[in-house]
Design an enzyme around this catalytic site. Structure first.
Site, PDB file in Angstrom:
ATOM      1  N   HIS A 167      43.146  40.339  32.341  1.00 25.85           N
ATOM      2  CA  HIS A 167      43.485  38.841  32.668  1.00 25.85           C
ATOM      3  C   HIS A 167      42.496  38.604  33.534  1.00 25.85           C
ATOM      4  O   HIS A 167      42.400  37.646  34.245  1.00 25.85           O
ATOM      5  CB  HIS A 167      43.893  39.759  34.021  1.00 25.85           C
ATOM      6  CG  HIS A 167      45.269  39.163  34.515  1.00 25.85           C
ATOM      7  ND1 HIS A 167      45.378  38.117  35.300  1.00 25.85           N
ATOM      8  CD2 HIS A 167      46.707  38.245  34.313  1.00 25.85           C
ATOM      9  CE1 HIS A 167      45.991  37.499  35.739  1.00 25.85           C
ATOM     10  NE2 HIS A 167      47.032  37.390  34.728  1.00 25.85           N
TER      11      HIS A 167
ATOM     12  N   SER B 155      50.234  33.329  35.867  1.00 26.95           N
ATOM     13  CA  SER B 155      49.149  33.401  35.891  1.00 26.95           C
ATOM     14  C   SER B 155      47.721  32.651  34.713  1.00 26.95           C
ATOM     15  O   SER B 155      46.417  32.540  35.551  1.00 26.95           O
ATOM     16  CB  SER B 155      48.674  34.554  35.409  1.00 26.95           C
ATOM     17  OG  SER B 155      48.951  35.994  36.551  1.00 26.95           O
TER      18      SER B 155
ATOM     19  N   ASP C 280      41.316  38.679  41.075  1.00 25.40           N
ATOM     20  CA  ASP C 280      41.623  39.406  39.608  1.00 25.40           C
ATOM     21  C   ASP C 280      41.325  40.747  39.296  1.00 25.40           C
ATOM     22  O   ASP C 280      40.666  40.944  40.578  1.00 25.40           O
ATOM     23  CB  ASP C 280      41.323  38.178  38.674  1.00 25.40           C
ATOM     24  CG  ASP C 280      42.841  38.141  38.350  1.00 25.40           C
ATOM     25  OD1 ASP C 280      42.943  39.080  37.013  1.00 25.40           O
ATOM     26  OD2 ASP C 280      43.484  36.511  37.876  1.00 25.40           O
TER      27      ASP C 280
END
Length: 737
Positions: free
Chosen positions: A198, A511, A121
């Site tokens: 994220h 996600s 990520d």
């Protein structure tokens, strides 16, 4: 050597037959030198040499050089690198994994201590409470070969521990594509530190340690935790900040796969993916990386993508990994709207203090009544709460437009089942269309609370556009309004004008659903360390449920339609049932060889890709439908077809009797033989056959059913997905026969 106008290509050779990494690198240089004037030019062109878990390299080439390399014996594929994008704690209680000691040690704390999860990520914010060591956590297993790499504002001695045991970053591909990372303004770190949030969020969701008093502005307050709080975390930063968006190049992704598998991770979580049109599996980083992970016994969990609700846009459809759709949980944030202190409505929002303003129609401040900055009239909405309807504008666009109009608040009208309660730069209450219309007419209506789970309208749908013989997505998991760790130097909205600092934030997307399944797999793998990736996927698929908390079919977001397998795969993930599924459909590399043969790969190419010593195609054609996948998908049923499956008893009782039941797809008769399976200590596996018989005329229409084995306690359910392609004549012929 000049590299202007050259592109990055990936050259793939298959499994690394030579275990000497230096010799593998030298071989790559020698081969590349054949299309350059000198060995030095070849070395300069190489970005990565993949030499641990598989063999290949990434290099800057022109199209002629790439074509010449593709024609060399031993090269399986040459493809131009693409950039992929990200598919961006009540959820665990919702799925039955509450931290409740009244029934003994909770599953989340009983398992996972020996499992290492690799997260691909945007990196990590190591100071977050989610990445502190759990009490009593033991030393790191001696099989671990990974490390924490030092870098900008990342000190391994300070930031790594027995929880965060690995941190690497891969930048060569991104900088070759986009130039040096931004050091001013939209700042990025040349290290594993997260500049977008994220990666911190997904890692926290998957394996975050328990953290008390987690909330966003006081909302959703409680104990935050990942699916497997005691599992170890290794971070591989492969996505980088590009104008507040995460960009991930395929050469960087493959470098992470190569080293993560060599490091010794047990599971890989990857919340990114390609967009259609999809390339062949061995011309994509996710296909190659996950194939070699499968051979090493490492499950790879991918997000399905956020391109719904149109069909066939699901990404990450390779049959050797797990693909996860997104659904809601039963968390609500009711916010009251009062009109003239007489009429009240209730929507949802994250508003911590009272907002007063005059209700105003969108058309007063936006041309056409569309709340978008491009439609802004030249007048101020100071002191106004603007009523905006979705349809031609997204919620985020309406927020920015209301902020630019200087409004004090926004009432955003959207379908009842759309995601709600996100952090915003202007106070927002989201309500459904019925209430929005009533507000528009100054009429009252009581509030309706939607059920849960609901599959998100943005979650990418099946069928697979390149391998419809396998149902994708496989499973659905929570992906809406998920509270998890967040870097405090990044605003909750990621807007540059938002200066607020938070430690936790809500995010939505596949996600977020992907790391939920990753955390569950960590628990399963800890409880069953000898299970293969296929066995774990089978446990997830066959134990999933298809009804919401009211007992009705799971609904599709932004509609009144009941979900089907193209929306949610086998259904919503059920962690406790998946740990004890009763029966499993297992597979190994040999099973996938049939698929590779049917996909047109030669035996020489297959032998180069697999570890399996007997890599030969069957002498007689074996259809993909006979590959031992836990779901059954027949994309072109023209006549009666029989499919074979084999199940293995993994229940606590070695002697067990299972009975078959079916739900027939519309227009298809389903017969199972035998209808009873008997297992004993001497017979752990049984094979059965499913015959599908079309009984109606239909062209190109998909219908759905299911096949379930039950011993009274376990219910091992397989979705049936059938596309009928019959004429009236063939249907009569089949029926007459």
């Amino acid at each position: 050597m000049k590299i202007i106008n050259l592109k990055v290509y990936i050259v793939y050779f298959g499994h690394n037959q030579n275990r000497d990494h230096l010799l593998t690198y030298q071989y790559h240089v020698e081969l590349l030198s054949s299309v350059f004037e000198s060995k030095e030019d070849a070395k300069q062109a190489i970005l990565y040499s993949y030499k641990h878990s598989f063999s290949g390299f990434a290099a800057t080439l022109n199209s002629s050089q790439a074509t010449n390399l593709a024609n060399i014996k031993g090269v399986i594929s040459v493809f131009r690198s693409k950039t992929v994008q990200l598919d961006t704690t009540r959820s665990w209680d919702f799925m039955g994994l509450a931290v409740d000691y009244s029934q003994g040690t909770p599953s989340q704390l009983a398992y996972g201590d020996n499992i290492i999860v690799g997260v691909f990520d945007t990196g990590i914010w190591p100071e977050s409470a989610s990445f502190k060591e759990e009490p009593g956590i033991g030393p790191v297993t001696n099989i671990w070969k990974g490390k924490c790499m030092p870098g900008e504002k990342f000190n391994p001695e300070k930031h790594c521990n027995r929880k965060l045991i690995g941190a690497r970053y891969y930048l060569a591909g991104f900088e070759r594509q986009y130039g040096p990372i931004n050091k001013t303004g939209n700042h990025e770190y040349r290290s594993a530190r997260d500049s977008l949030g994220h990666g911190t969020h997904t890692a926290s969701t998957a394996v975050g340690s328990r953290a008390k008093d987690a909330s966003l502005f006081g909302f959703a307050q409680g104990i935050a935790r990942g699916g497997s709080p005691r599992a170890r975390l290794a971070v591989y930063k492969i996505c980088w900040n590009r104008n507040f968006d995460g960009r991930c190049t395929e050469e960087d992704i493959l470098a992470a796969f190569d080293e993560a598998l060599h490091d010794g991770v047990h599971i890989i979580s990857a919340s990114f993916g390609p967009r259609p049109p999809l390339l062949p599996f061995f011309k994509s980083s996710s296909g190659i990386g996950s194939f070699h992970a499968m051979q090493l016994g490492v499950p790879v969990v991918f997000s399905a993508g956020n391109n719904g609700p149109d069909p066939s846009l699901v990404g990450n459809v390779n049959p050797w990994s797990i693909c996860v759709a997104a659904s809601t949980i039963d968390r609500r944030f009711p916010t009251k709207i009062m009109l003239d202190d007489i009429i009240s409505f209730t929507g949802e929002g994250l508003i911590a203090k009272k907002v007063r303003g005059e209700l105003a129609a969108a058309k007063s401040y936006f041309y056409g009544g569309i709340c978008h900055s491009g439609n802004l009239r030249n007048r101020s909405a100071a002191g106004k709460v603007i009523l905006c309807f979705s349809g031609q504008v997204m919620s985020e666009d309406a927020e920015v437009a209301a902020r630019r109009a200087n409004a004090v608040g926004l009432i955003f009208v959207q379908p009842l089942t759309r995601p709600v309660a996100a952090a915003s730069i202007v106070p927002v209450v989201r309500i459904d269309f019925i209430q929005g219309t009533r507000i528009d007419h100054y009429l009252a209506l009581s509030v309706k609370s939607p059920p849960a789970p609901i599959v998100s309208d943005f979650s990418s749908r099946g069928p697979s556009s390149i391998s419809p013989d396998f149902l994708k997505p496989d499973i659905s998991a929570p992906g809406i309004n998920i509270l998890a760790a967040w870097p405090p130097n990044i605003s909750p909205t990621v807007f540059s004008t938002d200066i607020r600092s938070v430690d936790w934030n809500f995010q939505s997307g596949t996600s977020m659903s992907c790391p939920h399944v990753t955390g569950i797999i960590a628990l399963i793998k800890s409880a069953h360390p000898d299970w293969s990736p296929a066995a774990i996927r089978s446990a997830l698929i066959t134990s999933a449920y298809q009804t919401d908390i009211t007992g009705d079919s799971i609904q599709v977001g932004a509609s009144t339609k009941a979900s089907d397998p193209f929306d949610i795969g086998a259904g919503h993930v059920n962690p406790l049932k998946a740990i004890d599924p009763g029966l499993i459909y297992d597979m190994n590399t040999r099973d996938y060889i049939i698929f590779l043969c049917n996909s047109g790969y030669t035996e020489d190419e297959i032998k180069a890709m697999v570890i399996c010593p007997r890599a030969s195609c069957p002498k007689k054609y074996e259809p993909n439908t006979n590959i031992n996948y836990p779901s059954i998908s027949v994309p072109n049923l023209q006549w009666e077809t029989t499919i074979k499956r084999t199940v293995q008893n993994v229940g606590h009782k070695k002697t067990a009797i299972y009975f078959a039941s079916t739900v027939n797809p519309n227009g298809v008769e389903v017969e199972v033989w035998p209808r009873i399976l008997i297992f004993s200590p001497f017979k752990k596996e049984s094979t059965y056959f499913v015959t599908l018989k079309p009984v109606k005329a239909s062209q190109g229409r998909y219908d759905f059913g299911s096949m379930t084995w039950s011993d009274g306690f376990h219910h091992v359910r397989s979705p049936l997905v059938v596309q009928l392609n019959t004429t009236a004549t063939t249907a009569r012929d089949v029926e007459a026969f």
